[in-house]
Design an enzyme around this catalytic site. Structure first.
Site, PDB file in Angstrom:
ATOM      1  N   TYR A  67      78.006  11.598  40.652  1.00 64.17           N
ATOM      2  CA  TYR A  67      78.383  10.878  39.424  1.00 64.17           C
ATOM      3  C   TYR A  67      79.572   9.945  39.666  1.00 64.17           C
ATOM      4  O   TYR A  67      79.671   8.889  39.034  1.00 64.17           O
ATOM      5  CB  TYR A  67      78.654  11.853  38.269  1.00 64.17           C
ATOM      6  CG  TYR A  67      77.364  12.313  37.611  1.00 64.17           C
ATOM      7  CD1 TYR A  67      76.740  11.528  36.649  1.00 64.17           C
ATOM      8  CD2 TYR A  67      76.750  13.496  37.988  1.00 64.17           C
ATOM      9  CE1 TYR A  67      75.540  11.918  36.079  1.00 64.17           C
ATOM     10  CE2 TYR A  67      75.552  13.902  37.423  1.00 64.17           C
ATOM     11  CZ  TYR A  67      74.954  13.106  36.460  1.00 64.17           C
ATOM     12  OH  TYR A  67      73.754  13.482  35.898  1.00 64.17           O
ATOM     13  N   ASP A 104      76.707   3.902  31.042  1.00 66.69           N
ATOM     14  CA  ASP A 104      77.680   2.895  31.491  1.00 66.69           C
ATOM     15  C   ASP A 104      78.428   2.327  30.286  1.00 66.69           C
ATOM     16  O   ASP A 104      78.170   2.709  29.136  1.00 66.69           O
ATOM     17  CB  ASP A 104      76.979   1.794  32.323  1.00 66.69           C
ATOM     18  CG  ASP A 104      75.970   0.974  31.511  1.00 66.69           C
ATOM     19  OD1 ASP A 104      76.292   0.567  30.378  1.00 66.69           O
ATOM     20  OD2 ASP A 104      74.849   0.731  32.009  1.00 66.69           O
ATOM     21  N   HIS A 119      73.427   9.670  25.295  1.00 62.55           N
ATOM     22  CA  HIS A 119      73.416  10.518  26.490  1.00 62.55           C
ATOM     23  C   HIS A 119      74.789  10.640  27.129  1.00 62.55           C
ATOM     24  O   HIS A 119      74.896  10.949  28.311  1.00 62.55           O
ATOM     25  CB  HIS A 119      72.379   9.994  27.496  1.00 62.55           C
ATOM     26  CG  HIS A 119      70.952  10.179  27.026  1.00 62.55           C
ATOM     27  ND1 HIS A 119      69.865   9.555  27.585  1.00 62.55           N
ATOM     28  CD2 HIS A 119      70.441  10.964  26.030  1.00 62.55           C
ATOM     29  CE1 HIS A 119      68.750   9.928  26.964  1.00 62.55           C
ATOM     30  NE2 HIS A 119      69.077  10.768  26.002  1.00 62.55           N
ATOM     31  N   CYS A 155      90.598  21.438  35.320  1.00 64.10           N
ATOM     32  CA  CYS A 155      91.048  21.249  33.937  1.00 64.10           C
ATOM     33  C   CYS A 155      92.528  21.645  33.844  1.00 64.10           C
ATOM     34  O   CYS A 155      92.911  22.727  34.308  1.00 64.10           O
ATOM     35  CB  CYS A 155      90.193  22.127  33.032  1.00 64.10           C
ATOM     36  SG  CYS A 155      90.772  22.217  31.335  1.00 64.10           S
ATOM     37  N   PRO A 222      59.632  -5.627  31.028  1.00 65.51           N
ATOM     38  CA  PRO A 222      58.655  -6.321  31.883  1.00 65.51           C
ATOM     39  C   PRO A 222      57.403  -5.491  32.131  1.00 65.51           C
ATOM     40  O   PRO A 222      56.376  -6.027  32.539  1.00 65.51           O
ATOM     41  CB  PRO A 222      59.414  -6.557  33.197  1.00 65.51           C
ATOM     42  CG  PRO A 222      60.642  -5.732  33.143  1.00 65.51           C
ATOM     43  CD  PRO A 222      60.878  -5.295  31.736  1.00 65.51           C
TER      44      PRO A 222
END
Ligand code: OAD
Length: 254
Positions: A67, A104, A119, A155, A222
């Site tokens: 990620y 993004d 998401h 964390c 497309p």
């Protein structure tokens, strides 16, 4: 039969337009889609190794590194003419709701102020254990294709592993975002479905809900998708070409 020349008039008369996007809208920014043959992420990488809570439990370094590689690709990319056209459309319609499946931030960087992210986001990491928002490690190193193993940050509250802020397979979508998306779909006159394979539920239900409520669905892609039969208009081309042309023909030349 509805002909394509009816579309500008329909758009000019709409009071509320929903724009629903998927990975294809960012393809021309150089961001990989998921299901395109050869280039899609899921044809090169295994979902079960990378995009489930179990995968993260099993191998957090592999998942975090992957990620981070994707985040680095997005940081280096720029919004394209399709993102810009969607931001511009907002100036012409009384109400526009932008809903994306993308993780993004290219819609925001193109100037779309408020975006419903169904998401999640590559830029909102949180603790896997206590769910508190978290930060990234200081620097993002140069990554090879697919990234490299990287230990996730800890964390600061509970010491748990920090995880990407995206929705993984087997997880529920953010409920407020999903509710807002369905509400918008039920009340719009036009819904654009752009650059999505329309295969992943519950997101893929959004255009169907809009159509059921009487909205015209306009698809830009497309390639064929399962939405083809339901869409009143199918614009078969890349969104960075089709969208600017449509905006120009509808509002700017008029
Ligand atoms: P997909 O990869 O499934 O589909 C991308 C779609 O974009 C395909 O239908 C392509 O034909 C189309 N496309 C490719 N290039 C395009 C272009 N230049 N302009 C317009 N369309 C183009 O991506 P999504 O539908 O977004 O989930 O995938 C849905 C979800 O599946 C993603 O959000 C992700 C993935 O697993 C999570 O991360 C939870």
């Amino acid at each position: 039969m509805t002909v394509l020349s009816d579309l500008p008039e329909l758009l000019r008369s709409a009071r509320h337009i929903v724009v629903f996007t998927g990975a294809g809208v960012s393809a021309e920014s150089g961001i990989s889609t998921f299901r395109d043959d050869l280039t899609g992420l899921w044809s090169r990488f295994d979902v079960t190794d990378l995009a489930t809570p179990d995968a993260f439990r099993r191998d957090p370094d592999l998942v975090w590194g992957w990620y981070e590689w994707r985040r680095m690709n997005v940081l280096r990319a720029s919004p394209n003419a399709g993102h810009a056209a969607i931001a511009a459309m907002k100036r012409y319609v009384p109400k526009l709701t932008l809903i994306t499946q993308n993780v993004d931030d290219l819609h925001e960087r193109a100037g779309s102020g408020s975006v419903i992210h169904l998401h999640g986001s590559l830029f909102a990491p949180r603790c896997f254990a206590c769910a508190r928002p978290a930060g990234f490690a200081d620097e993002l190193p140069d990554e090879p294709e697919g990234g490299r193993r990287m230990a996730p940050p800890e964390c600061s509250h509970c010491g748990g592993h920090v995880r990407p802020g995206v929705v993984w397979f087997g997880e529920t979508l953010p409920q407020a975002a999903l509710k807002a998306a369905f509400k918008a779909a039920e009340s719009c006159q036009v819904l654009f479905s752009i650059g999505t394979s329309s295969l992943v539920n519950p997101a893929a239900e959004i255009p169907r809900v809009a159509a059921q409520a009487g909205a015209a669905v306009v698809q830009i892609n497309p390639n064929p998708t399962p939405l083809d039969g339901l869409a009143r208009f199918n614009l078969r081309g890349p969104s960075a070409q089709e969208l600017p042309r449509l905006i120009e023909n509808t509002w700017q030349k008029h």
